[in-house]
Motif scaffolding. Structure first.
Motif, PDB file in Angstrom:
ATOM      1  N   LYS A  19       8.402 -14.566   4.889  1.00 51.90           N
ATOM      2  CA  LYS A  19       7.461 -13.981   4.057  1.00 51.90           C
ATOM      3  C   LYS A  19       7.846 -13.160   2.877  1.00 51.90           C
ATOM      4  O   LYS A  19       8.058 -13.104   2.195  1.00 51.90           O
ATOM      5  N   SER A  20       7.346 -11.681   3.786  1.00 51.57           N
ATOM      6  CA  SER A  20       7.459 -10.888   3.016  1.00 51.57           C
ATOM      7  C   SER A  20       8.743  -9.932   2.127  1.00 51.57           C
ATOM      8  O   SER A  20       9.497 -10.065   0.959  1.00 51.57           O
ATOM      9  N   ARG A  35      10.730 -10.603  -1.564  1.00 50.58           N
ATOM     10  CA  ARG A  35      11.356  -9.477  -1.994  1.00 50.58           C
ATOM     11  C   ARG A  35      12.163 -10.036  -2.967  1.00 50.58           C
ATOM     12  O   ARG A  35      13.433  -9.129  -4.009  1.00 50.58           O
ATOM     13  N   THR A  75       0.776 -10.538  -2.007  1.00 53.73           N
ATOM     14  CA  THR A  75       2.114 -10.111  -1.977  1.00 53.73           C
ATOM     15  C   THR A  75       2.393  -9.876  -3.359  1.00 53.73           C
ATOM     16  O   THR A  75       2.925  -9.148  -4.357  1.00 53.73           O
ATOM     17  N   ARG A 112      -0.002  -8.045  -6.089  1.00 49.92           N
ATOM     18  CA  ARG A 112       0.096  -6.686  -6.021  1.00 49.92           C
ATOM     19  C   ARG A 112       1.635  -5.797  -6.350  1.00 49.92           C
ATOM     20  O   ARG A 112       1.620  -4.966  -7.219  1.00 49.92           O
ATOM     21  N   ARG A 167      -6.657  -0.543  -5.434  1.00 45.26           N
ATOM     22  CA  ARG A 167      -5.992   0.110  -4.604  1.00 45.26           C
ATOM     23  C   ARG A 167      -4.712   0.189  -5.245  1.00 45.26           C
ATOM     24  O   ARG A 167      -3.329   1.073  -5.026  1.00 45.26           O
ATOM     25  N   ALA A 195      -1.840   2.571   4.919  1.00 42.28           N
ATOM     26  CA  ALA A 195      -1.314   1.994   4.808  1.00 42.28           C
ATOM     27  C   ALA A 195      -0.980   0.926   4.364  1.00 42.28           C
ATOM     28  O   ALA A 195      -0.800   0.026   5.338  1.00 42.28           O
ATOM     29  N   SER A 196      -0.392   0.809   3.266  1.00 35.21           N
ATOM     30  CA  SER A 196      -0.150  -0.367   2.772  1.00 35.21           C
ATOM     31  C   SER A 196       0.920  -0.940   2.206  1.00 35.21           C
ATOM     32  O   SER A 196       1.346   0.024   1.176  1.00 35.21           O
ATOM     33  N   ALA A 197       1.816  -1.808   2.522  1.00 33.73           N
ATOM     34  CA  ALA A 197       3.492  -1.948   1.737  1.00 33.73           C
ATOM     35  C   ALA A 197       3.307  -2.169   0.339  1.00 33.73           C
ATOM     36  O   ALA A 197       3.877  -2.344   0.102  1.00 33.73           O
ATOM     37  N   GLN A 198       1.907  -3.432   0.239  1.00 32.91           N
ATOM     38  CA  GLN A 198       1.414  -3.491  -0.820  1.00 32.91           C
ATOM     39  C   GLN A 198       1.515  -2.566  -1.925  1.00 32.91           C
ATOM     40  O   GLN A 198       1.760  -2.878  -3.332  1.00 32.91           O
ATOM     41  N   ARG A 249       5.195  -1.266   6.395  1.00 35.60           N
ATOM     42  CA  ARG A 249       7.021  -2.376   6.252  1.00 35.60           C
ATOM     43  C   ARG A 249       7.358  -1.685   6.024  1.00 35.60           C
ATOM     44  O   ARG A 249       7.028  -1.798   3.573  1.00 35.60           O
ATOM     45  N   ILE A 303      -0.551  -5.599  12.166  1.00 37.19           N
ATOM     46  CA  ILE A 303      -1.581  -5.767  11.089  1.00 37.19           C
ATOM     47  C   ILE A 303      -1.921  -7.673  11.261  1.00 37.19           C
ATOM     48  O   ILE A 303      -3.242  -8.438  11.010  1.00 37.19           O
ATOM     49  N   ASP A 304      -0.625  -8.374  10.706  1.00 39.09           N
ATOM     50  CA  ASP A 304      -1.211  -9.376  10.580  1.00 39.09           C
ATOM     51  C   ASP A 304      -1.199 -10.273  11.917  1.00 39.09           C
ATOM     52  O   ASP A 304      -1.062 -11.956  12.011  1.00 39.09           O
ATOM     53  N   GLU A 355      -8.269  -2.394   7.713  1.00 39.51           N
ATOM     54  CA  GLU A 355      -8.129  -3.289   6.445  1.00 39.51           C
ATOM     55  C   GLU A 355      -7.468  -4.902   6.817  1.00 39.51           C
ATOM     56  O   GLU A 355      -8.163  -5.320   5.943  1.00 39.51           O
ATOM     57  N   LYS A 368      -8.176  -8.808   4.239  1.00 38.39           N
ATOM     58  CA  LYS A 368      -7.294  -9.692   4.243  1.00 38.39           C
ATOM     59  C   LYS A 368      -7.457 -10.792   3.715  1.00 38.39           C
ATOM     60  O   LYS A 368      -8.511 -10.875   3.047  1.00 38.39           O
ATOM     61  N   ARG A 372      -3.476 -17.492   8.792  1.00 35.83           N
ATOM     62  CA  ARG A 372      -3.464 -16.809  10.262  1.00 35.83           C
ATOM     63  C   ARG A 372      -4.389 -17.314  11.262  1.00 35.83           C
ATOM     64  O   ARG A 372      -4.093 -17.320  12.215  1.00 35.83           O
TER      65      ARG A 372
HETATM   66  C1  S3P Z   1       2.764  -7.342   2.740  1.00 37.71           C
HETATM   67  C2  S3P Z   1       2.238  -6.632   4.061  1.00 37.71           C
HETATM   68  C3  S3P Z   1       1.109  -6.674   3.867  1.00 37.71           C
HETATM   69  C4  S3P Z   1       0.785  -7.984   5.039  1.00 37.71           C
HETATM   70  C5  S3P Z   1       0.998  -9.160   4.589  1.00 37.71           C
HETATM   71  C6  S3P Z   1       2.130  -9.175   3.457  1.00 37.71           C
HETATM   72  C7  S3P Z   1       4.037  -7.201   2.539  1.00 37.71           C
HETATM   73  O1  S3P Z   1      -0.529  -6.293   4.051  1.00 37.71           O
HETATM   74  O2  S3P Z   1      -0.991  -8.135   5.844  1.00 37.71           O
HETATM   75  O3  S3P Z   1       0.723 -10.075   5.043  1.00 37.71           O
HETATM   76  O4  S3P Z   1       4.917  -7.889   2.316  1.00 37.71           O
HETATM   77  O5  S3P Z   1       4.065  -6.478   2.005  1.00 37.71           O
HETATM   78  P1  S3P Z   1      -0.302  -4.716   3.193  1.00 37.71           P
HETATM   79  O6  S3P Z   1       0.344  -4.292   2.470  1.00 37.71           O
HETATM   80  O7  S3P Z   1      -2.360  -4.930   2.360  1.00 37.71           O
HETATM   81  O8  S3P Z   1      -0.678  -3.727   4.456  1.00 37.71           O
END
Ligand code: S3P
Length: 430
Positions: free
Chosen positions: A21-22, A26, A94, A97, A125, A165-168, A193, A313-314, A337, A341, A387
């Motif tokens: 998905k991520s 992207r 995702t 943000r 955030r 610590a959020s990749a988003q 991530r 995390i997921d 965190e 969700k 999930r």
């Molecule tokens: C994601 C980042 C994570 C994850 C989400 C997908 C992404 O969220 O939980 O399902 O694709 O960047 P956070 O960045 O809020 O931790």
């Protein structure tokens, strides 16, 4: 509503789970920012990623989807057109943000909106760092919640210490940094991530990474690429746990993404005692991919905390289910965190697993699960969270009576073929 029961069904065979998905998000984002043609294979046709495609079509990008292949023809970010309607992200955090970061420096004005769940999730955030870069964002409510109207403007690079610590968050800032004057850096306490860094680099952007710091320099127009999306380890996790729940199980999962920022589930399953072997590892467009072989073995409880948390995390809801079948105590902490969700996953997992007989307590930043407890059947609510819906589906492998999943349709958000795949690796005993 869906009622299922796979009691005593041994999990066997080989499965290829759908695309990550991520990475799918992207790939569409970079393919639309870049000028020219991008071809994606292995794309996830889940609801969330389809929302991302719809949004770029509204911005004037041509996108054709055929099965898991996506062809993008983009005029490039500087030539996008102003959308005539709101950009609707549905349930996808995702999409919302990362789009705010992308739109902050794009020559358009747009309003981002989402469904009821997404409209209650924190956006400050990303709006806080984006405003530091000069972004023009207007909210309709007092708090920074969707809908938000964003007008692309000239941005300046910043150095930002992310409080989560959020990749988003990191990705939104890096995408904005691509258009911002000078250099933009994001510091995290624990690395999240890194798919955005990998894909930006693959498309030709000037990205540097050093442990928990990711930086980007303002870039020239990027050009289209060919992208392969590996299978989603977060989707594979449901079947890894399935093999861990049922004695006699032995399952092979092929073409799974093995990015080290996502493989915390493998580390935990090994520590719990499950047989996990990784083979055939290769790298495609910067992303490691391989085969995972699972063999059932008796399990023991573990502690899951600290730097491991962003790497799984997921997966914590499905790990909580597995922990009900592990001997002793499993402690999950540093995972507050989970409360922000798609739903409050600490409250939801605790409620739903308690309903079917688990011995589980919620804590402010995690859960404590006491195993080993037999599970009974019943009705489990998905809370509209994909999930949670899949956790209920996997629980039906070991419950004494059938499981009815309320709101099972939300599973389409990340895994439309979930029930078909569950059927494939089990032998129905009803
Ligand atoms: C994601 C980042 C994570 C994850 C989400 C997908 C992404 O969220 O939980 O399902 O694709 O960047 P956070 O960045 O809020 O931790």
């Amino acid at each position: 509503m869906q009622t299922i029961h796979y009691k005593n069904a041994v999990v066997k065979g080989e499965l290829q789970v759908p695309g990550d998905k991520s990475i799918s998000h992207r790939a569409v984002m970079l393919g639309s920012i870049a000028e020219g043609k991008t071809s994606i294979t292995g794309f996830l046709n889940g609801e969330d990623c389809l929302r991302t495609i719809d949004i770029f079509e509204q911005l004037g990008v041509t996108i054709e989807t055929e099965g898991t292949n996506v062809e993008i023809e983009s005029p490039g970010i500087l030539n996008w057109t102003k959308p005539t309607e709101e950009l609707y992200a549905g349930n996808s955090g995702t999409t919302a943000r990362l789009m705010l970061g992308i739109l902050a420096g794009a020559p358009v004005e747009a309003t981002m909106s989402g469904d009821a769940s997404l409209s209650s999730r924190p956006m400050d955030r990303v709006t806080i760092p984006l405003r530091k870069m000069g972004a023009s964002i207007e909210e309709k409510s007092d708090a920074d919640l969707l809908p938000l109207t964003i007008k692309g403007t000239k941005l300046n690079g910043i150095t930002y210490k992310s409080p989560v610590a959020s990749a988003q968050v990191k990705s939104a800032i890096l995408f904005a940094g691509l258009q911002a004057e000078g250099k933009t850096s994001v510091h995290e306490d624990t690395v999240s991530r890194d798919h955005t860094e990998q894909m930006l680099r693959y498309f030709g952007a000037n990205v540097q990474t050093d442990d928990t710091v990711a930086s980007i320099q303002q870039g020239e127009m990027l050009t289209g690429r060919k992208v392969h999306v590996p299978g989603d380890i977060s989707s594979a996790a449901f079947f890894m746990v399935a093999a861990g729940l049922v004695p006699g199980s032995s399952l092979t999962l092929t073409n799974v993404g093995l990015n080290p920022t996502r493989t915390g589930i493998i580390d935990v399953l090994k520590r719990m005692g499950l047989g996990v072997d990784v083979t055939d590892a290769t790298t495609e467009n910067g992303e490691p991919v391989g085969t995972i072989q699972l063999t059932h073995r008796p399990l023991q409880g573990v502690e899951i905390a600290g730097e491991l948390i962003p790497r799984l995390i997921d997966e914590l809801p499905i790990i909580a289910l597995l922990a009900t079948q592990a001997k002793g105590k499993t402690i999950i902490k540093d995972a507050a965190e989970l409360r922000v969700k798609e739903t409050d996953r600490i409250a939801a997992v605790t409620n739903e697993l308690t309903k079917i007989g688990a011995n589980i307590e919620a804590t402010p930043d995690g859960m404590v699960i006491h195993g080993l407890t037999p599970l009974k059947g019943g009705t489990m609510d998905s809370y509209g969270d994909h999930r949670l819906g899949m956790m209920a589906g996997i629980a039906s492998l070991i419950t004494s009576d059938p499981i009815t999943i309320e709101g099972a349709a939300c599973i389409d958000i990340s895994y439309p073929s979930f029930f078909k795949d569950l059927e494939t690796v089990t032998k129905k005993s009803l």
